[in-house]
Write a protein that holds these residues in place. Structure first.
Motif, PDB file in Angstrom:
ATOM      1  N   LYS A  45       0.829  -1.210   0.000  1.00 25.76           N
ATOM      2  CA  LYS A  45       0.000   0.000   0.000  1.00 25.76           C
ATOM      3  C   LYS A  45       0.860   1.254   0.000  1.00 25.76           C
ATOM      4  CE  LYS A  45      -4.111  -1.963   2.240  1.00 25.76           C
ATOM      5  NZ  LYS A  45      -5.042  -1.852   3.394  1.00 25.76           N
ATOM      6  N   ILE A  46       1.963   1.208   0.731  1.00 28.85           N
ATOM      7  CA  ILE A  46       2.885   2.352   0.747  1.00 28.85           C
ATOM      8  C   ILE A  46       3.436   2.588  -0.653  1.00 28.85           C
ATOM      9  CG2 ILE A  46       5.076   3.216   1.651  1.00 28.85           C
ATOM     10  CD1 ILE A  46       4.530   1.545   4.182  1.00 28.85           C
ATOM     11  N   SER A  47       3.868   1.515  -1.289  1.00 31.08           N
ATOM     12  CA  SER A  47       4.421   1.610  -2.642  1.00 31.08           C
ATOM     13  C   SER A  47       3.379   2.124  -3.629  1.00 31.08           C
ATOM     14  CB  SER A  47       4.940   0.246  -3.082  1.00 31.08           C
ATOM     15  OG  SER A  47       5.419   0.285  -4.408  1.00 31.08           O
ATOM     16  N   ASN A  48       2.158   1.622  -3.533  1.00 32.13           N
ATOM     17  CA  ASN A  48       1.098   2.053  -4.453  1.00 32.13           C
ATOM     18  C   ASN A  48       0.735   3.519  -4.254  1.00 32.13           C
ATOM     19  OD1 ASN A  48       0.935  -0.503  -5.565  1.00 32.13           O
ATOM     20  ND2 ASN A  48      -0.711  -1.184  -4.220  1.00 32.13           N
ATOM     21  N   ALA A  49       0.719   3.978  -2.992  1.00 29.54           N
ATOM     22  CA  ALA A  49       0.403   5.384  -2.722  1.00 29.54           C
ATOM     23  C   ALA A  49       1.446   6.297  -3.351  1.00 29.54           C
ATOM     24  CB  ALA A  49       0.317   5.620  -1.214  1.00 29.54           C
ATOM     25  N   LEU A  50       2.716   5.921  -3.261  1.00 20.75           N
ATOM     26  CA  LEU A  50       3.779   6.710  -3.878  1.00 20.75           C
ATOM     27  C   LEU A  50       3.647   6.721  -5.396  1.00 20.75           C
ATOM     28  CD1 LEU A  50       6.805   5.658  -1.665  1.00 20.75           C
ATOM     29  CD2 LEU A  50       6.078   8.004  -2.079  1.00 20.75           C
ATOM     30  N   SER A  51       3.355   5.561  -5.943  1.00 19.55           N
ATOM     31  CA  SER A  51       3.196   5.470  -7.397  1.00 19.55           C
ATOM     32  C   SER A  51       2.045   6.342  -7.880  1.00 19.55           C
ATOM     33  CB  SER A  51       2.963   4.009  -7.796  1.00 19.55           C
ATOM     34  OG  SER A  51       2.780   3.888  -9.190  1.00 19.55           O
ATOM     35  N   ALA A  57      10.022   6.129  -8.961  1.00 24.11           N
ATOM     36  CA  ALA A  57      11.312   5.543  -8.602  1.00 24.11           C
ATOM     37  C   ALA A  57      11.350   5.121  -7.135  1.00 24.11           C
ATOM     38  CB  ALA A  57      12.439   6.534  -8.899  1.00 24.11           C
ATOM     39  N   MET A  58      10.917   6.013  -6.233  1.00 25.45           N
ATOM     40  CA  MET A  58      10.933   5.681  -4.814  1.00 25.45           C
ATOM     41  C   MET A  58       9.899   4.614  -4.489  1.00 25.45           C
ATOM     42  SD  MET A  58      13.390   7.111  -3.258  1.00 25.45           S
ATOM     43  CE  MET A  58      12.880   6.697  -1.590  1.00 25.45           C
ATOM     44  N   SER A  59       8.813   4.566  -5.233  1.00 24.83           N
ATOM     45  CA  SER A  59       7.825   3.510  -5.049  1.00 24.83           C
ATOM     46  C   SER A  59       8.459   2.144  -5.279  1.00 24.83           C
ATOM     47  CB  SER A  59       6.648   3.710  -6.012  1.00 24.83           C
ATOM     48  OG  SER A  59       5.802   2.574  -6.029  1.00 24.83           O
ATOM     49  N   ILE A  60       9.209   2.015  -6.369  1.00 23.10           N
ATOM     50  CA  ILE A  60       9.851   0.743  -6.699  1.00 23.10           C
ATOM     51  C   ILE A  60      10.979   0.432  -5.713  1.00 23.10           C
ATOM     52  CG2 ILE A  60      11.164  -0.491  -8.458  1.00 23.10           C
ATOM     53  CD1 ILE A  60       9.639   1.140 -10.554  1.00 23.10           C
ATOM     54  N   ILE A 147      13.935  20.514   5.920  1.00 23.77           N
ATOM     55  CA  ILE A 147      14.818  19.635   6.692  1.00 23.77           C
ATOM     56  C   ILE A 147      16.114  19.512   5.910  1.00 23.77           C
ATOM     57  CG2 ILE A 147      15.128  17.298   7.598  1.00 23.77           C
ATOM     58  CD1 ILE A 147      12.048  17.111   7.722  1.00 23.77           C
ATOM     59  N   ASN A 148      17.236  19.756   6.587  1.00 25.96           N
ATOM     60  CA  ASN A 148      18.529  19.797   5.887  1.00 25.96           C
ATOM     61  C   ASN A 148      18.470  20.739   4.681  1.00 25.96           C
ATOM     62  OD1 ASN A 148      19.119  17.693   7.712  1.00 25.96           O
ATOM     63  ND2 ASN A 148      20.493  16.720   6.247  1.00 25.96           N
ATOM     64  N   ASP A 149      17.719  21.824   4.838  1.00 22.43           N
ATOM     65  CA  ASP A 149      17.537  22.838   3.788  1.00 22.43           C
ATOM     66  C   ASP A 149      16.815  22.305   2.558  1.00 22.43           C
ATOM     67  OD1 ASP A 149      18.713  25.077   5.103  1.00 22.43           O
ATOM     68  OD2 ASP A 149      20.699  24.243   4.714  1.00 22.43           O
ATOM     69  N   VAL A 150      16.047  21.242   2.715  1.00 23.74           N
ATOM     70  CA  VAL A 150      15.216  20.679   1.645  1.00 23.74           C
ATOM     71  C   VAL A 150      13.752  20.815   2.062  1.00 23.74           C
ATOM     72  CG1 VAL A 150      14.593  18.591   0.381  1.00 23.74           C
ATOM     73  CG2 VAL A 150      17.000  19.055   0.916  1.00 23.74           C
ATOM     74  N   LYS A 151      12.928  21.404   1.201  1.00 21.71           N
ATOM     75  CA  LYS A 151      11.533  21.658   1.544  1.00 21.71           C
ATOM     76  C   LYS A 151      10.686  20.384   1.477  1.00 21.71           C
ATOM     77  CE  LYS A 151      11.536  26.450  -0.128  1.00 21.71           C
ATOM     78  NZ  LYS A 151      10.961  27.395  -1.121  1.00 21.71           N
ATOM     79  N   VAL A 152       9.731  20.297   2.415  1.00 22.81           N
ATOM     80  CA  VAL A 152       8.702  19.259   2.347  1.00 22.81           C
ATOM     81  C   VAL A 152       7.628  19.766   1.393  1.00 22.81           C
ATOM     82  CG1 VAL A 152       7.011  17.904   3.630  1.00 22.81           C
ATOM     83  CG2 VAL A 152       9.184  18.531   4.711  1.00 22.81           C
ATOM     84  N   THR A 153       7.329  19.000   0.349  1.00 18.83           N
ATOM     85  CA  THR A 153       6.430  19.475  -0.710  1.00 18.83           C
ATOM     86  C   THR A 153       5.081  18.765  -0.732  1.00 18.83           C
ATOM     87  OG1 THR A 153       7.554  17.937  -2.220  1.00 18.83           O
ATOM     88  CG2 THR A 153       8.303  20.229  -2.225  1.00 18.83           C
ATOM     89  N   ASP A 154       5.036  17.508  -0.286  1.00 17.04           N
ATOM     90  CA  ASP A 154       3.787  16.740  -0.290  1.00 17.04           C
ATOM     91  C   ASP A 154       3.577  16.095   1.073  1.00 17.04           C
ATOM     92  OD1 ASP A 154       2.696  17.034  -2.917  1.00 17.04           O
ATOM     93  OD2 ASP A 154       4.312  15.772  -3.684  1.00 17.04           O
ATOM     94  N   TRP A 155       2.493  16.487   1.738  1.00 19.17           N
ATOM     95  CA  TRP A 155       2.204  15.941   3.059  1.00 19.17           C
ATOM     96  C   TRP A 155       1.311  14.707   2.942  1.00 19.17           C
ATOM     97  CZ3 TRP A 155       4.967  17.868   6.932  1.00 19.17           C
ATOM     98  CH2 TRP A 155       5.434  19.184   6.851  1.00 19.17           C
ATOM     99  N   ASP A 156       1.585  13.757   3.808  1.00 18.51           N
ATOM    100  CA  ASP A 156       0.714  12.576   3.963  1.00 18.51           C
ATOM    101  C   ASP A 156       0.412  11.877   2.641  1.00 18.51           C
ATOM    102  OD1 ASP A 156       0.573  12.942   6.716  1.00 18.51           O
ATOM    103  OD2 ASP A 156      -1.194  14.209   6.588  1.00 18.51           O
ATOM    104  N   ILE A 157       1.446  11.571   1.889  1.00 14.54           N
ATOM    105  CA  ILE A 157       1.253  10.731   0.710  1.00 14.54           C
ATOM    106  C   ILE A 157       0.678   9.385   1.153  1.00 14.54           C
ATOM    107  CG2 ILE A 157       2.457   9.490  -1.139  1.00 14.54           C
ATOM    108  CD1 ILE A 157       4.423  11.801  -1.258  1.00 14.54           C
ATOM    109  N   TYR A 158       1.141   8.943   2.307  1.00 19.10           N
ATOM    110  CA  TYR A 158       0.580   7.739   2.928  1.00 19.10           C
ATOM    111  C   TYR A 158       0.592   7.951   4.436  1.00 19.10           C
ATOM    112  CZ  TYR A 158      -0.028   2.883   4.381  1.00 19.10           C
ATOM    113  OH  TYR A 158      -0.499   1.730   4.959  1.00 19.10           O
ATOM    114  N   ASN A 159      -0.478   7.529   5.105  1.00 18.41           N
ATOM    115  CA  ASN A 159      -0.557   7.684   6.565  1.00 18.41           C
ATOM    116  C   ASN A 159      -1.574   6.689   7.105  1.00 18.41           C
ATOM    117  OD1 ASN A 159      -0.801   8.415   9.223  1.00 18.41           O
ATOM    118  ND2 ASN A 159      -1.020  10.615   8.834  1.00 18.41           N
TER     119      ASN A 159
END
Length: 251
Positions: A45-51, A57-60, A147-159
């Motif tokens: 389910k985590i992988s499918n939500a990312l896809s 890429a991160m899904s796979i 975080i580490n100077d990288v912005k969070v762009t998408d919240w709760d892709i999976y929760n």
């Protein structure tokens, strides 16, 4: 002009061809592990939500590595930060090593409210890489958590209450934490001077591990590309010889 989709698909296959052998080695001691049921987590389910959100890429990658990465953890709650496909295919981390993936997994729940309200600037966030935390870099009055100077762009892709997945605009850069916040790094007890030795020029073990993994991946990709080119030349030569034989027969 041909579509770039086949090229991206080819690069993704190269990425996996390098990454999955590393996984098989790291998971050799967990042969009886069901990768769909680690800590009772729904990895499919985590992988499918990312896809579904376009993080192909991160899904796979997580579908094939997450069970191995979490199998030794005592906690059952995790937060995963995922960069987009363009970060995976960028020159900096074209095939992310497993150490870098672990650096994007936090063994605790970090929801949006926690990151926006509870954790102040320069707060430390522990990761699956012991002694090498992330650091909150959200500036005061900013509407964008970083975080580490990288912005969070998408919240709760999976929760699902035990695993939260957020999207970030790029990979977290490990050296930035080591160089900018040495007091958080377990290998830097003497401060920033131990990051690089003045006598030998060697980096900390954290940076060494990253460099060695990236070098291994680069060599594997070069070998793979060389094999593909060799097969292409062999095919063209065989076709050329067959054409000559056809002409000779006609004459």
């Amino acid at each position: 002009m041909a579509s770039s989709l086949p090229l991206k698909a080819f690069l993704l296959l190269v990425c996996l061809s390098v990454l999955l052998p590393q996984l098989s080695v790291s998971a050799s001691t967990n042969t009886n592990l069901n990768h769909h049921q680690v800590h009772g987590l729904e990895i499919d389910k985590i992988s499918n939500a990312l896809s579904d959100k376009g993080y192909i890429a991160m899904s796979i990658i997580l579908h094939h590595t997450l069970s191995s990465l979490l199998s030794s953890e005592n906690t059952t709650a995790f937060t995963v930060f995922c960069p987009p496909d363009k970060a995976v295919f960028a020159p900096k981390y074209p095939q992310p090593p497993l150490t870098l993936i672990k650096y994007h997994i936090v063994p605790s729940i970090l929801d949006r409210e926690s990151l926006e309200s509870s954790l102040s600037n320069e707060s430390k966030i522990d990761t699956l890489v012991p002694g090498h935390p992330l650091v909150v870099t959200t500036t005061p009055h900013s509407h964008n958590v970083s975080i580490n100077d990288v912005k969070v762009t998408d919240w709760d892709i999976y929760n699902d209450g035990r695993v939260i997945v957020h999207g970030v605009e790029d990979f977290f850069d490990p050296p930035s934490e080591t160089l900018l916040y040495p007091w958080y790094d377990s290998n830097n007890n003497k401060g920033i001077e131990t990051t690089v030795s003045s006598n030998s020029g060697s980096a900390t073990s954290w940076v060494k591990d990253m460099v060695m993994e990236i070098l291994f991946i680069m060599l594997a990709v070069v070998a793979f590309a060389g094999a593909v080119l060799s097969l292409g030349r062999f095919y063209r030569k065989n076709r050329q010889y067959s054409d000559y034989g056809h002409i000779s027969t006609e004459v």
